[in-house]
Write a protein that holds these residues in place. Structure first.
Motif, PDB file in Angstrom:
ATOM      1  N   THR A  18     -17.205 -32.320  30.913  1.00 16.56           N
ATOM      2  CA  THR A  18     -16.849 -31.103  30.183  1.00 16.56           C
ATOM      3  C   THR A  18     -18.045 -30.171  30.099  1.00 16.56           C
ATOM      4  O   THR A  18     -19.154 -30.612  29.809  1.00 16.56           O
ATOM      5  N   CYS A  19     -17.828 -28.889  30.383  1.00 18.48           N
ATOM      6  CA  CYS A  19     -18.842 -27.854  30.216  1.00 18.48           C
ATOM      7  C   CYS A  19     -18.469 -27.052  28.981  1.00 18.48           C
ATOM      8  O   CYS A  19     -17.359 -26.535  28.897  1.00 18.48           O
ATOM      9  N   THR A  20     -19.402 -26.944  28.047  1.00 20.98           N
ATOM     10  CA  THR A  20     -19.142 -26.228  26.800  1.00 20.98           C
ATOM     11  C   THR A  20     -20.037 -25.004  26.706  1.00 20.98           C
ATOM     12  O   THR A  20     -21.243 -25.103  26.901  1.00 20.98           O
ATOM     13  N   VAL A  21     -19.442 -23.868  26.433  1.00 21.23           N
ATOM     14  CA  VAL A  21     -20.185 -22.626  26.267  1.00 21.23           C
ATOM     15  C   VAL A  21     -20.362 -22.367  24.776  1.00 21.23           C
ATOM     16  O   VAL A  21     -19.399 -22.296  24.024  1.00 21.23           O
ATOM     17  N   THR A  22     -21.621 -22.246  24.356  1.00 22.03           N
ATOM     18  CA  THR A  22     -21.954 -21.907  22.979  1.00 22.03           C
ATOM     19  C   THR A  22     -22.743 -20.605  23.018  1.00 22.03           C
ATOM     20  O   THR A  22     -23.848 -20.568  23.574  1.00 22.03           O
ATOM     21  N   PRO A  23     -22.187 -19.515  22.476  1.00 20.82           N
ATOM     22  CA  PRO A  23     -22.882 -18.224  22.573  1.00 20.82           C
ATOM     23  C   PRO A  23     -24.157 -18.188  21.726  1.00 20.82           C
ATOM     24  O   PRO A  23     -24.255 -18.868  20.707  1.00 20.82           O
ATOM     25  N   ALA A  24     -25.134 -17.423  22.195  1.00 22.40           N
ATOM     26  CA  ALA A  24     -26.385 -17.245  21.467  1.00 22.40           C
ATOM     27  C   ALA A  24     -26.842 -15.803  21.626  1.00 22.40           C
ATOM     28  O   ALA A  24     -26.509 -15.131  22.605  1.00 22.40           O
ATOM     29  N   ASN A  25     -27.603 -15.321  20.661  1.00 22.93           N
ATOM     30  CA  ASN A  25     -28.209 -13.983  20.713  1.00 22.93           C
ATOM     31  C   ASN A  25     -27.185 -12.879  20.951  1.00 22.93           C
ATOM     32  O   ASN A  25     -27.421 -11.941  21.706  1.00 22.93           O
ATOM     33  N   PHE A  27     -24.319 -13.013  22.558  1.00 23.12           N
ATOM     34  CA  PHE A  27     -23.590 -13.043  23.823  1.00 23.12           C
ATOM     35  C   PHE A  27     -22.098 -12.941  23.585  1.00 23.12           C
ATOM     36  O   PHE A  27     -21.541 -13.571  22.704  1.00 23.12           O
ATOM     37  N   SER A  28     -21.431 -12.147  24.431  1.00 25.37           N
ATOM     38  CA  SER A  28     -19.981 -12.001  24.371  1.00 25.37           C
ATOM     39  C   SER A  28     -19.498 -11.664  25.769  1.00 25.37           C
ATOM     40  O   SER A  28     -20.105 -10.847  26.460  1.00 25.37           O
ATOM     41  N   GLY A  29     -18.428 -12.302  26.188  1.00 31.86           N
ATOM     42  CA  GLY A  29     -17.869 -11.991  27.498  1.00 31.86           C
ATOM     43  C   GLY A  29     -17.303 -13.220  28.170  1.00 31.86           C
ATOM     44  O   GLY A  29     -17.377 -14.329  27.656  1.00 31.86           O
ATOM     45  N   SER A  50     -12.431 -20.093  33.750  1.00 30.95           N
ATOM     46  CA  SER A  50     -13.370 -19.309  32.950  1.00 30.95           C
ATOM     47  C   SER A  50     -12.990 -19.418  31.484  1.00 30.95           C
ATOM     48  O   SER A  50     -11.866 -19.788  31.147  1.00 30.95           O
ATOM     49  N   VAL A  51     -13.956 -19.117  30.610  1.00 34.90           N
ATOM     50  CA  VAL A  51     -13.716 -19.058  29.171  1.00 34.90           C
ATOM     51  C   VAL A  51     -14.286 -17.745  28.664  1.00 34.90           C
ATOM     52  O   VAL A  51     -15.157 -17.150  29.299  1.00 34.90           O
ATOM     53  N   THR A  52     -13.818 -17.276  27.527  1.00 34.83           N
ATOM     54  CA  THR A  52     -14.304 -16.025  26.956  1.00 34.83           C
ATOM     55  C   THR A  52     -15.150 -16.308  25.727  1.00 34.83           C
ATOM     56  O   THR A  52     -14.669 -16.932  24.775  1.00 34.83           O
ATOM     57  N   THR A  53     -16.407 -15.877  25.755  1.00 31.94           N
ATOM     58  CA  THR A  53     -17.413 -15.992  24.713  1.00 31.94           C
ATOM     59  C   THR A  53     -17.785 -17.440  24.410  1.00 31.94           C
ATOM     60  O   THR A  53     -18.921 -17.812  24.493  1.00 31.94           O
ATOM     61  N   SER A  54     -16.829 -18.279  24.030  1.00 36.66           N
ATOM     62  CA  SER A  54     -17.136 -19.687  23.766  1.00 36.66           C
ATOM     63  C   SER A  54     -15.919 -20.525  24.127  1.00 36.66           C
ATOM     64  O   SER A  54     -14.803 -20.025  24.233  1.00 36.66           O
ATOM     65  N   GLY A  55     -16.141 -21.797  24.337  1.00 31.55           N
ATOM     66  CA  GLY A  55     -15.046 -22.695  24.692  1.00 31.55           C
ATOM     67  C   GLY A  55     -15.510 -23.729  25.693  1.00 31.55           C
ATOM     68  O   GLY A  55     -16.698 -23.855  25.979  1.00 31.55           O
ATOM     69  N   SER A  56     -14.556 -24.475  26.227  1.00 27.60           N
ATOM     70  CA  SER A  56     -14.870 -25.561  27.150  1.00 27.60           C
ATOM     71  C   SER A  56     -14.004 -25.494  28.392  1.00 27.60           C
ATOM     72  O   SER A  56     -12.886 -24.985  28.361  1.00 27.60           O
ATOM     73  N   THR A  57     -14.544 -26.031  29.473  1.00 26.13           N
ATOM     74  CA  THR A  57     -13.804 -26.203  30.713  1.00 26.13           C
ATOM     75  C   THR A  57     -14.028 -27.631  31.183  1.00 26.13           C
ATOM     76  O   THR A  57     -15.058 -28.237  30.880  1.00 26.13           O
ATOM     77  N   VAL A  76     -24.879 -28.939  41.594  1.00 28.51           N
ATOM     78  CA  VAL A  76     -25.380 -27.871  40.731  1.00 28.51           C
ATOM     79  C   VAL A  76     -24.189 -27.111  40.171  1.00 28.51           C
ATOM     80  O   VAL A  76     -23.400 -26.531  40.916  1.00 28.51           O
ATOM     81  N   VAL A  77     -24.047 -27.143  38.853  1.00 29.83           N
ATOM     82  CA  VAL A  77     -22.997 -26.393  38.173  1.00 29.83           C
ATOM     83  C   VAL A  77     -23.606 -25.085  37.686  1.00 29.83           C
ATOM     84  O   VAL A  77     -24.685 -25.084  37.084  1.00 29.83           O
ATOM     85  N   THR A  78     -22.931 -23.980  37.987  1.00 30.97           N
ATOM     86  CA  THR A  78     -23.396 -22.660  37.559  1.00 30.97           C
ATOM     87  C   THR A  78     -22.362 -22.033  36.631  1.00 30.97           C
ATOM     88  O   THR A  78     -21.174 -22.026  36.937  1.00 30.97           O
ATOM     89  N   ALA A  79     -22.840 -21.533  35.505  1.00 30.76           N
ATOM     90  CA  ALA A  79     -22.010 -20.779  34.568  1.00 30.76           C
ATOM     91  C   ALA A  79     -22.557 -19.355  34.542  1.00 30.76           C
ATOM     92  O   ALA A  79     -23.755 -19.158  34.336  1.00 30.76           O
ATOM     93  N   SER A  80     -21.687 -18.363  34.792  1.00 28.17           N
ATOM     94  CA  SER A  80     -22.138 -16.967  34.887  1.00 28.17           C
ATOM     95  C   SER A  80     -21.260 -16.046  34.063  1.00 28.17           C
ATOM     96  O   SER A  80     -20.040 -16.188  34.060  1.00 28.17           O
ATOM     97  N   GLY A  81     -21.893 -15.111  33.381  1.00 24.06           N
ATOM     98  CA  GLY A  81     -21.154 -14.109  32.631  1.00 24.06           C
ATOM     99  C   GLY A  81     -22.074 -13.065  32.061  1.00 24.06           C
ATOM    100  O   GLY A  81     -23.213 -13.373  31.684  1.00 24.06           O
ATOM    101  N   ALA A  82     -21.627 -11.820  32.021  1.00 18.87           N
ATOM    102  CA  ALA A  82     -22.371 -10.701  31.443  1.00 18.87           C
ATOM    103  C   ALA A  82     -23.776 -10.589  32.029  1.00 18.87           C
ATOM    104  O   ALA A  82     -24.746 -10.321  31.318  1.00 18.87           O
ATOM    105  N   GLY A  83     -23.901 -10.837  33.339  1.00 18.52           N
ATOM    106  CA  GLY A  83     -25.190 -10.714  33.993  1.00 18.52           C
ATOM    107  C   GLY A  83     -26.142 -11.870  33.752  1.00 18.52           C
ATOM    108  O   GLY A  83     -27.300 -11.809  34.149  1.00 18.52           O
ATOM    109  N   ILE A  84     -25.663 -12.938  33.118  1.00 20.00           N
ATOM    110  CA  ILE A  84     -26.495 -14.105  32.821  1.00 20.00           C
ATOM    111  C   ILE A  84     -25.927 -15.300  33.569  1.00 20.00           C
ATOM    112  O   ILE A  84     -24.712 -15.501  33.601  1.00 20.00           O
ATOM    113  N   SER A  85     -26.804 -16.092  34.177  1.00 19.44           N
ATOM    114  CA  SER A  85     -26.375 -17.328  34.836  1.00 19.44           C
ATOM    115  C   SER A  85     -27.212 -18.489  34.331  1.00 19.44           C
ATOM    116  O   SER A  85     -28.412 -18.344  34.101  1.00 19.44           O
TER     117      SER A  85
END
Length: 94
Positions: A18-25, A27-29, A50-57, A76-85
């Motif tokens: 599971t890949c979990t996105v936790t927003p910081a600073n 971040f939104s998108g 894809s997930v929006t702002t936070s969530g899991s895949t 290599v797993v890459t997570a990309s959004g809002a110009g950040i990878s």
């Protein structure tokens, strides 16, 4: 952002994590995911893609049914959004 587990073992030709996105600073998108570096006998997919702002895949790894190979690879797993990878290494035993 984190990925759990950092190791994946394919049992009966399938595995993943599971890949979990936790927003910081602030971040939104939308965040999309990709995986590279898998051996030719292993494929990887994400659900959702894809997930929006936070969530899991869920990353699902599958080994070809016709494969009799055993080994280890670093994917290599890459997570990309809002110009950040962000990239994460995952050791895959197959």
């Amino acid at each position: 952002m984190e990925i759990v587990p950092a190791h994946a073992k394919l049992n009966d030709g399938a595995g993943g994590g599971t890949c979990t996105v936790t927003p910081a600073n602030g971040f939104s998108g939308a965040v999309s995911f990709s995986v590279a570096g898998l051996p030719g006998v292993v494929t990887g997919s994400f659900n959702p893609t894809s997930v929006t702002t936070s969530g899991s895949t869920t990353l699902t790894l599958r080994e070809s049914l016709l494969s009799f190979q055993n080994g280890q690879a670093t994917a290599v797993v890459t997570a990309s959004g809002a110009g950040i990878s962000r990239t994460f290494n995952v050791v895959v035993n197959f």
